[in-house]
Design an enzyme around this catalytic site. Structure first.
Site, PDB file in Angstrom:
ATOM      1  N   VAL A  81     115.181  85.986  27.094  1.00  0.00           N
ATOM      2  CA  VAL A  81     116.490  85.399  26.838  1.00  0.00           C
ATOM      3  C   VAL A  81     116.319  84.048  26.158  1.00  0.00           C
ATOM      4  O   VAL A  81     115.605  83.180  26.650  1.00  0.00           O
ATOM      5  CB  VAL A  81     117.272  85.218  28.162  1.00  0.00           C
ATOM      6  CG1 VAL A  81     118.584  84.484  27.920  1.00  0.00           C
ATOM      7  CG2 VAL A  81     117.530  86.567  28.807  1.00  0.00           C
ATOM      8  N   ASP A 104     112.463  67.225  26.296  1.00  0.00           N
ATOM      9  CA  ASP A 104     112.708  68.665  26.215  1.00  0.00           C
ATOM     10  C   ASP A 104     113.069  69.077  24.793  1.00  0.00           C
ATOM     11  O   ASP A 104     112.677  70.144  24.318  1.00  0.00           O
ATOM     12  CB  ASP A 104     113.838  69.025  27.181  1.00  0.00           C
ATOM     13  CG  ASP A 104     113.800  70.479  27.615  1.00  0.00           C
ATOM     14  OD1 ASP A 104     112.891  71.214  27.196  1.00  0.00           O
ATOM     15  OD2 ASP A 104     114.695  70.889  28.377  1.00  0.00           O
ATOM     16  N   THR A 143     110.943  71.869  22.601  1.00  0.00           N
ATOM     17  CA  THR A 143     111.604  73.128  22.271  1.00  0.00           C
ATOM     18  C   THR A 143     111.805  73.285  20.769  1.00  0.00           C
ATOM     19  O   THR A 143     111.783  74.402  20.250  1.00  0.00           O
ATOM     20  CB  THR A 143     112.959  73.219  23.000  1.00  0.00           C
ATOM     21  OG1 THR A 143     112.776  72.849  24.353  1.00  0.00           O
ATOM     22  CG2 THR A 143     113.519  74.627  22.950  1.00  0.00           C
ATOM     23  N   LYS A 145     118.813  76.604  31.944  1.00  0.00           N
ATOM     24  CA  LYS A 145     119.278  75.637  30.951  1.00  0.00           C
ATOM     25  C   LYS A 145     120.335  76.288  30.068  1.00  0.00           C
ATOM     26  O   LYS A 145     120.055  76.750  28.960  1.00  0.00           O
ATOM     27  CB  LYS A 145     118.107  75.127  30.121  1.00  0.00           C
ATOM     28  CG  LYS A 145     117.068  74.373  30.955  1.00  0.00           C
ATOM     29  CD  LYS A 145     115.860  73.968  30.132  1.00  0.00           C
ATOM     30  CE  LYS A 145     114.860  73.196  30.978  1.00  0.00           C
ATOM     31  NZ  LYS A 145     113.646  72.812  30.210  1.00  0.00           N
ATOM     32  N   GLY A 186     113.255  69.530  31.900  1.00  0.00           N
ATOM     33  CA  GLY A 186     112.274  68.762  31.139  1.00  0.00           C
ATOM     34  C   GLY A 186     111.514  69.666  30.183  1.00  0.00           C
ATOM     35  O   GLY A 186     111.831  70.841  30.021  1.00  0.00           O
ATOM     36  N   LYS A 191     119.890  71.148  24.170  1.00  0.00           N
ATOM     37  CA  LYS A 191     118.680  71.141  23.337  1.00  0.00           C
ATOM     38  C   LYS A 191     118.317  72.532  22.859  1.00  0.00           C
ATOM     39  O   LYS A 191     117.681  72.695  21.801  1.00  0.00           O
ATOM     40  CB  LYS A 191     117.526  70.486  24.088  1.00  0.00           C
ATOM     41  CG  LYS A 191     117.106  71.194  25.367  1.00  0.00           C
ATOM     42  CD  LYS A 191     116.044  72.247  25.161  1.00  0.00           C
ATOM     43  CE  LYS A 191     115.801  73.053  26.415  1.00  0.00           C
ATOM     44  NZ  LYS A 191     114.713  74.035  26.261  1.00  0.00           N
ATOM     45  N   ALA A 233     106.843  77.593  29.755  1.00  0.00           N
ATOM     46  CA  ALA A 233     106.233  78.292  30.877  1.00  0.00           C
ATOM     47  C   ALA A 233     104.757  78.588  30.652  1.00  0.00           C
ATOM     48  O   ALA A 233     103.935  78.442  31.568  1.00  0.00           O
ATOM     49  CB  ALA A 233     106.997  79.592  31.150  1.00  0.00           C
ATOM     50  N   ARG A 255     111.310  80.158  22.668  1.00  0.00           N
ATOM     51  CA  ARG A 255     112.091  81.331  22.281  1.00  0.00           C
ATOM     52  C   ARG A 255     113.260  80.931  21.395  1.00  0.00           C
ATOM     53  O   ARG A 255     113.610  81.656  20.457  1.00  0.00           O
ATOM     54  CB  ARG A 255     112.587  82.065  23.530  1.00  0.00           C
ATOM     55  CG  ARG A 255     111.483  82.721  24.332  1.00  0.00           C
ATOM     56  CD  ARG A 255     112.029  83.670  25.374  1.00  0.00           C
ATOM     57  NE  ARG A 255     112.788  82.998  26.404  1.00  0.00           N
ATOM     58  CZ  ARG A 255     112.265  82.498  27.514  1.00  0.00           C
ATOM     59  NH1 ARG A 255     110.969  82.551  27.715  1.00  0.00           N
ATOM     60  NH2 ARG A 255     113.032  81.925  28.424  1.00  0.00           N
ATOM     61  N   ASN A 256     113.906  79.811  21.705  1.00  0.00           N
ATOM     62  CA  ASN A 256     115.051  79.387  20.910  1.00  0.00           C
ATOM     63  C   ASN A 256     114.635  79.017  19.489  1.00  0.00           C
ATOM     64  O   ASN A 256     115.302  79.388  18.523  1.00  0.00           O
ATOM     65  CB  ASN A 256     115.746  78.201  21.599  1.00  0.00           C
ATOM     66  CG  ASN A 256     116.479  78.626  22.848  1.00  0.00           C
ATOM     67  OD1 ASN A 256     117.560  79.196  22.802  1.00  0.00           O
ATOM     68  ND2 ASN A 256     115.873  78.369  24.005  1.00  0.00           N
ATOM     69  N   GLU A 314     118.423  81.073  25.660  1.00  0.00           N
ATOM     70  CA  GLU A 314     119.682  80.580  26.208  1.00  0.00           C
ATOM     71  C   GLU A 314     120.599  79.988  25.139  1.00  0.00           C
ATOM     72  O   GLU A 314     121.817  80.042  25.248  1.00  0.00           O
ATOM     73  CB  GLU A 314     119.418  79.535  27.292  1.00  0.00           C
ATOM     74  CG  GLU A 314     119.067  80.110  28.647  1.00  0.00           C
ATOM     75  CD  GLU A 314     120.270  80.717  29.365  1.00  0.00           C
ATOM     76  OE1 GLU A 314     121.394  80.633  28.838  1.00  0.00           O
ATOM     77  OE2 GLU A 314     120.068  81.269  30.460  1.00  0.00           O
TER      78      GLU A 314
END
Length: 345
Positions: free
Chosen positions: A284, A249, A253, A106, A134, A196, A138, A260-261, A286
């Site tokens: 990471v 999504d 998120t 992504k 979507g 996103k 994880a 993570r973001n 993204e």
């Protein structure tokens, strides 16, 4: 014919997805670091990325691309956007004729501003391709918690959706807890997953500054408007952004402690620098790398992207989070649906 799957990238999502698919089809996971592959083979664990996930004995692992790709008719690209092109280029000589390339990355490639499927077309022309996207955190997928995703495809000629491939992937990936829908709007699905991440950083900044649910809800809603305007300007369909690849999504998120973001944004909101935040982790986020590309895409398309612009200013230009907030809150106000009256789709 039995489907054989190669998953390239042994990060958290690549490992989790490979473990899930290995229960349904012969699957090999390729790890950039051979020691990771050896550990997976020996201990059925990948402690650097998914320490709590036990991996099935049916999942193979290797540090050799040729071994991973031998006989694979579905190749899942689960590497970060900044390494996507080089890994696919290295894989190209070993791809089986007609193998489908499925991206779960992504992000947007820096410099070229290309989506990952556009990179696939450049590097691996003649192969059918797809995107899976979507609300797929994880850790929750690994725990078997229910979620839903969407898959969008293109045929080898790139002219339109490959409905046969979509059906194959839907059957391959769907489980009792992982529900897969199909969508013909590949551009919208892919852009939703990329943009996103930038909005999730903004949501995290708000959290880090101590703000509550009102601020988060406003950011999610205006972030969705920003995503939709940009996505439609670049060829996506507006309704896609109301679905799993967009709103679904985005909500996951922006809100999850596992994102993570969002975590990166939270640390920025607390006053840490991006160098401090990223120096101690292999994970990471993204949105950090893609944020500049998203803003450049918006500028090129003539679309306003105020939230993304402020995220870039905080990450890359050392703007203080309170100053970024002030810039957003003091913008000239206008109609809530500005830019939407002429949206197609």
């Amino acid at each position: 014919m039995t489907t054989r799957v190669a998953v390239l990238g042994a990060g958290s999502w690549g490992t989790t997805l490979a473990a899930m698919v290995a229960e349904r089809a012969p699957t090999v996971l390729w790890a950039r670091r051979p020691e990771v592959a050896r550990l997976i083979e020996a201990d059925r664990r990948n402690p650097d990325y998914v320490p709590g996930l036990g991996l099935p004995s049916t999942l193979g692992a290797t540090g050799d691309l040729a071994d991973a790709l031998a006989g694979a008719d579905v190749v899942v690209m689960a590497v970060p956007s900044h390494g996507f092109r080089s890994v696919l280029s290295d894989a190209l000589p070993h791809l089986e004729p007609g193998a489908a390339v499925v991206t779960v990355t992504k992000g947007v490639e820096q410099g070229s501003l290309k989506r990952m499927t556009e990179v696939v077309v450049e590097v691996a022309a003649g192969h059918p391709y797809a995107v899976l996207t979507g609300p797929n955190l994880a850790e929750e997928v690994g725990l078997g918690q229910p979620t839903a995703s969407v898959v969008a495809t293109r045929g080898a000629d790139g002219d339109g959706p490959d409905h046969d491939l979509a059906g194959r992937l839907q059957a391959l990936l769907s489980t009792g807890s992982f529900r897969v829908y199909t969508n013909d709007d590949l551009v919208g699905c892919e852009l939703g997953g990329s943009v996103k991440n930038v909005m999730a950083i903004a949501s995290g900044i708000s959290d880090g500054m101590g703000f509550g649910d009102n601020a988060r809800a406003a950011l999610i809603t205006r972030g969705l408007a920003e995503m939709t305007r940009l996505g439609v300007a670049l060829g996506g369909q507006a309704l896609t952004f109301a679905g799993l690849a967009g709103l679904g999504d985005l909500v996951a998120t922006c809100m999850s402690a596992r994102s993570r973001n969002r975590w990166v944004g939270e640390q920025l909101g607390r006053g840490r620098t991006i160098a401090e935040i990223t120096s101690g982790t292999r994970m990471v986020a993204e949105g950090v790398r893609s944020s500049q590309a998203v803003v450049e895409l918006a500028t090129r398309a003539g679309v306003e992207a105020p939230i993304a612009c402020e995220v870039v200013a905080v990450i890359h230009h050392a703007k203080r989070a309170p100053d970024a907030l002030a810039s957003l809150m003091t913008r000239v106000t206008g109609p809530e649906l500005y830019g939407f009256s002429s949206l197609p789709g």
